[in-house]
Design an enzyme around this catalytic site. Structure first.
Site, mmCIF file in Angstrom:
data_model
loop_
_atom_site.group_PDB
_atom_site.id
_atom_site.type_symbol
_atom_site.label_atom_id
_atom_site.label_comp_id
_atom_site.label_asym_id
_atom_site.label_seq_id
_atom_site.Cartn_x
_atom_site.Cartn_y
_atom_site.Cartn_z
ATOM 1 C CB CYS A 39 -33.887 -23.304 -19.851
ATOM 2 S SG CYS A 39 -34.130 -22.269 -18.386
ATOM 3 C CB CYS A 76 -37.023 -27.068 -13.510
ATOM 4 S SG CYS A 76 -35.278 -26.645 -13.340
HETATM 5 N N1 DGL Z 1 -36.026 -23.148 -15.520
HETATM 6 C C1 DGL Z 1 -34.922 -24.000 -15.357
HETATM 7 C C2 DGL Z 1 -34.810 -25.039 -16.462
HETATM 8 O O1 DGL Z 1 -35.780 -25.354 -17.123
HETATM 9 C C3 DGL Z 1 -33.576 -23.548 -14.913
HETATM 10 C C4 DGL Z 1 -33.157 -22.148 -14.683
HETATM 11 C C5 DGL Z 1 -32.053 -22.076 -13.627
HETATM 12 O O2 DGL Z 1 -32.438 -22.107 -12.455
HETATM 13 O O3 DGL Z 1 -30.849 -22.064 -13.942
HETATM 14 O O4 DGL Z 1 -33.775 -25.595 -16.677
#
Ligand code: DGL
Length: 261
Positions: free
Chosen positions: A180, A67
Site C-alpha cells: 500500500c 495505489c
Molecule cells: N494507497 C492505497 C494503496 O496503495 C490505499 C489506501 C486506502 O485508500 O485504503 O493501496
C-alpha cells in the site's frame, strides 16, 4: 499520479528523483478515502469517474496508478478505456520472494488488496518455495494520513496492525512487502514496532524506473514543484501543507469539483 490519498507521494517522490524533466501532479481522491473499505464495484466506478475527469482536465502523457487497491482491480479496465499508457502499483511479491532467505514473506496491504485475484495470481506465479502470508490492515493507511497531518499515532495500534505479518514457524519472516503506497510514509514507526527487524520492500523505485522508461528520452529540467489536487476540494491545514512542502508539493485547484463522496 493517482491515489486515494497521500500514499501517492511515496511514488511521486521517486519519479521526481528519477526525472527532472517531467511535470508531476497527484490526484488524491481524499473524498473516497479509504479505498480499502469500498466494495469492488463501487471502487471501480469511482476510479473510472475520477480518472475520466482528471485526464480530461490535466491531459497527462502518462498515468501512474500509485495505489495497490485501485491497480489490482482497475488496471485492465483503465488500459482499455484510455489510449495513454498506465503504470500500475501491485504487490512486489516477485522481488520479495527472490530475496527472502528464510522463505517467509508477508504482504502488508489493505483488506481489499489481499483478497484480490490479482494478488493470488502474483503469489502463484512468483512465490516459488516461499510461504507468503497476507495481512489486510484496516487502519494503517489512515495512520499514515494522520502522521502527515501532524496527528500523533498510537504505537500499540501500529503494533497490532502489523503483528500478523511476523510469522515464526521454525523460520522467521524476514521480508515484508509494503503493498500500500501509504505505508512507506510511516516506515520509521513500522520499524520501531516490528517484533524483529525485516527487509521492507517499497516498490516505488521500480515504478519510477518503469515510468521513466515509458516517458522516453529525458528533456530539459522543468519546475520541480508538483501539484496535488484533492477531490474533496479541501485545502491542506498548516501541518499538512508543511509536510507537502517537504515533498515539494503544493495544493492546487482546478479539478472539476463535485465528485461522488
Ligand atoms: N494507497 C492505497 C494503496 O496503495 C490505499 C489506501 C486506502 O485508500 O485504503 O493501496
Amino acid at each position: 499520479m493517482f491515489d486515494s490519498g497521500l500514499g501517492g507521494l511515496t511514488v511521486l517522490r521517486e519519479i521526481a528523483r528519477a526525472r527532472a524533466d517531467v511535470e508531476l501532479s497527484l490526484v488524491a481522491d481524499d473524498a473516497g478515502f479509504p479505498y480499502g473499505r469500498l466494495d469492488d464495484a463501487a471502487l471501480l466506478e469511482r476510479v473510472v469517474t475520477v480518472l475520466d475527469r482528471s485526464i480530461d482536465a490535466l491531459r497527462p502523457d502518462l498515468v501512474v496508478i500509485a495505489c495497490n487497491t485501485a491497480s489490482t482491480l482497475a488496471l485492465p479496465v483503465l488500459r482499455k478505456r484510455f489510449s495513454i499508457p498506465f503504470v500500475g502499483t501491485v504487490p512486489a511479491i516477485k522481488p520479495a520472494c527472490a530475496q527472502s532467505k528464510t522463505k517467509r514473506v508477508s504482504v502488508l496491504a489493505t483488506a481489499a488488496t489481499v483478497r484480490r485475484d490479482y494478488t493470488f495470481e502474483l503469489i502463484r506465479e512468483f512465490a516459488g518455495d516461499c510461504r507468503v502470508t497476507l495481512r489486510g490492515a484496516e487502519r494503517l493507511a489512515g495512520f499514515a494520513e494522520d502522521a502527515l497531518r501532524g496527528i500523533r499515532i498510537d504505537g500499540e495500534a501500529i503494533r497490532a496492525e502489523i503483528e500478523p505479518c511476523f510469522i515464526e514457524d521454525g523460520a522467521r519472516t524476514d521480508t515484508v512487502v509494503l503493498a500500500c503506497t501509504h505505508y512507506p510514509l510511516i516506515l520509521p514507526q513500522l520499524e520501531q514496532y516490528a517484533p524483529w527487524p525485516v527487509t521492507w520492500i517499497d516498490p516505488a523505485p521500480a515504478i519510477a524506473r518503469r515510468a521513466s522508461q515509458l516517458l522516453g528520452a529525458e528533456g530539459p529540467p522543468v519546475d520541480r514543484t508538483a501539484k496535488t489536487y484533492f477531490t474533496s476540494g479541501n485545502g491542506a491545514p498548516p501541518a499538512l501543507a508543511r509536510a507537502l512542502a517537504d515533498f515539494r508539493v503544493i495544493v492546487a485547484e482546478g479539478l472539476p469539483a463535485g465528485l461522488p463522496v
